[in-house]
Design a protein around this motif. Sequence first.
Motif, mmCIF file in Angstrom:
data_model
loop_
_atom_site.group_PDB
_atom_site.id
_atom_site.type_symbol
_atom_site.label_atom_id
_atom_site.label_comp_id
_atom_site.label_asym_id
_atom_site.label_seq_id
_atom_site.Cartn_x
_atom_site.Cartn_y
_atom_site.Cartn_z
ATOM 1 N N UNK A 43 0.848 -1.187 0.000
ATOM 2 C CA UNK A 43 0.000 0.000 0.000
ATOM 3 C C UNK A 43 0.881 1.232 0.000
ATOM 4 N N UNK A 44 0.321 2.367 -0.309
ATOM 5 C CA UNK A 44 1.112 3.598 -0.343
ATOM 6 C C UNK A 44 1.406 4.083 1.074
ATOM 7 N N UNK A 45 2.527 4.794 1.229
ATOM 8 C CA UNK A 45 2.886 5.354 2.529
ATOM 9 C C UNK A 45 1.770 6.272 3.039
ATOM 10 N N UNK A 46 1.148 7.015 2.139
ATOM 11 C CA UNK A 46 0.088 7.958 2.509
ATOM 12 C C UNK A 46 -1.068 7.257 3.229
ATOM 13 N N UNK A 47 -1.355 6.005 2.856
ATOM 14 C CA UNK A 47 -2.527 5.303 3.402
ATOM 15 C C UNK A 47 -2.222 4.501 4.668
ATOM 16 N N UNK A 48 -0.955 4.352 5.014
ATOM 17 C CA UNK A 48 -0.603 3.451 6.124
ATOM 18 C C UNK A 48 -1.230 3.861 7.459
ATOM 19 N N UNK A 49 -1.171 5.138 7.875
ATOM 20 C CA UNK A 49 -1.754 5.461 9.194
ATOM 21 C C UNK A 49 -3.216 5.042 9.341
ATOM 22 N N UNK A 50 -3.984 5.098 8.254
ATOM 23 C CA UNK A 50 -5.399 4.726 8.346
ATOM 24 C C UNK A 50 -5.590 3.222 8.525
ATOM 25 N N UNK A 51 -4.535 2.435 8.276
ATOM 26 C CA UNK A 51 -4.619 0.977 8.417
ATOM 27 C C UNK A 51 -4.121 0.481 9.772
ATOM 28 N N UNK A 52 -3.467 1.348 10.525
ATOM 29 C CA UNK A 52 -2.916 0.940 11.823
ATOM 30 C C UNK A 52 -4.006 1.063 12.880
ATOM 31 N N UNK A 53 -4.796 0.006 13.005
ATOM 32 C CA UNK A 53 -5.924 -0.023 13.923
ATOM 33 C C UNK A 53 -5.798 -1.205 14.874
ATOM 34 N N UNK A 54 -6.395 -1.080 16.076
ATOM 35 C CA UNK A 54 -6.283 -2.133 17.091
ATOM 36 C C UNK A 54 -6.641 -3.511 16.533
ATOM 37 N N UNK A 55 -7.790 -3.596 15.884
ATOM 38 C CA UNK A 55 -8.284 -4.888 15.397
ATOM 39 C C UNK A 55 -7.294 -5.523 14.419
ATOM 40 N N UNK A 56 -6.738 -4.705 13.537
ATOM 41 C CA UNK A 56 -5.796 -5.209 12.535
ATOM 42 C C UNK A 56 -4.486 -5.660 13.190
ATOM 43 N N UNK A 57 -4.036 -4.910 14.187
ATOM 44 C CA UNK A 57 -2.801 -5.273 14.894
ATOM 45 C C UNK A 57 -2.973 -6.607 15.624
ATOM 46 N N UNK A 58 -4.094 -6.772 16.311
ATOM 47 C CA UNK A 58 -4.356 -8.018 17.047
ATOM 48 C C UNK A 58 -4.471 -9.200 16.080
ATOM 49 N N UNK A 59 -5.189 -9.007 14.980
ATOM 50 C CA UNK A 59 -5.331 -10.086 13.986
ATOM 51 C C UNK A 59 -3.966 -10.516 13.454
ATOM 52 N N UNK A 60 -3.118 -9.548 13.146
ATOM 53 C CA UNK A 60 -1.793 -9.866 12.609
ATOM 54 C C UNK A 60 -0.933 -10.557 13.653
ATOM 55 N N UNK A 61 -1.008 -10.096 14.898
ATOM 56 C CA UNK A 61 -0.225 -10.715 15.970
ATOM 57 C C UNK A 61 -0.650 -12.166 16.201
ATOM 58 N N UNK A 62 -1.942 -12.436 16.093
ATOM 59 C CA UNK A 62 -2.416 -13.814 16.264
ATOM 60 C C UNK A 62 -1.948 -14.708 15.118
ATOM 61 N N UNK A 63 -1.965 -14.161 13.893
ATOM 62 C CA UNK A 63 -1.437 -14.923 12.760
ATOM 63 C C UNK A 63 0.039 -15.242 12.967
ATOM 64 N N UNK A 64 0.792 -14.243 13.423
ATOM 65 C CA UNK A 64 2.221 -14.448 13.672
ATOM 66 C C UNK A 64 2.443 -15.487 14.763
ATOM 67 N N UNK A 65 1.670 -15.404 15.834
ATOM 68 C CA UNK A 65 1.802 -16.370 16.934
ATOM 69 C C UNK A 65 1.578 -17.794 16.426
ATOM 70 N N UNK A 66 0.515 -17.987 15.655
ATOM 71 C CA UNK A 66 0.224 -19.320 15.120
ATOM 72 C C UNK A 66 1.342 -19.802 14.195
ATOM 73 N N UNK A 67 1.883 -18.896 13.381
ATOM 74 C CA UNK A 67 2.964 -19.262 12.467
ATOM 75 C C UNK A 67 4.217 -19.663 13.235
ATOM 76 N N UNK A 68 4.531 -18.922 14.293
ATOM 77 C CA UNK A 68 5.720 -19.233 15.086
ATOM 78 C C UNK A 68 5.584 -20.598 15.762
#
Length: 230
Positions: A170-195
């Motif tokens: 995605x573009x740098x301009x759009x990144x702040x709008x994507x940094x949301x609690x729900x998205x961070x938690x979802x990504x962290x859970x995916x990472x945990x399962x992968x590890x």
Amino acid sequence: MRKSLCALTMGDPSGIGPEVILKTLFTSRAKEAADMVVIGFPDPFKRDARMLDLDIVIKKIDSPREITFGKNLLNLIVPDRRFSIPLQYGVVDARCGKAAALCIELSAKLALLGEIDAVVTAPINKESLNLAGYSYPGHTEFYQSLTGAEDIAMLLTLGEMRIVHVATHTSIRDIPSLIKKKRIVRTARLLFDALKLLGIEKPRIGICGLNPHAGEAGMFGREEIEEIIP
């Protein structure tokens, strides 16, 4: 115990994929790591073998079950033997995008059938891919479509470190709008399962800040205060 069978997809035929595969395929490190089969078209490999002054034999096969082993032998599964592609370097062309896509599609099919154990992808050209009618921002999203995976994230590895993106392609301009609690938690859970799948019994996950100095208590942005830290 048999070695794992790894499929290497050709990538864009006008790019560096065939060259990198040829430079890698016959190294002792690659041979020790896994058995290798290439998914691609013969002409780019013939072209780059001449450039690299490599004496190789290309064996065109239709299935991983047809693999044989020999000195300087390249086992090549050809997705479509009727398909022709440009052989110039550095061109943007729908036929190049189609060739790369056919290799990716076949790799996913073989993996889902259990005929290969892993896939390594050579670089693709997103513009050529889109010209061929494949509107994916990258390999990750393409494989999600092919496999039906419910959720995905791109994971990078370096030594003992693993890095996964909360926002990608995605573009740098759009990144702040994507940094949301729900998205961070979802990504962290995916990472945990992968590890866990990678054999790390007690993963430790750190979340990076977005702004300089992690926002410096809101002086340089509030994403850390409002989304990341919570």
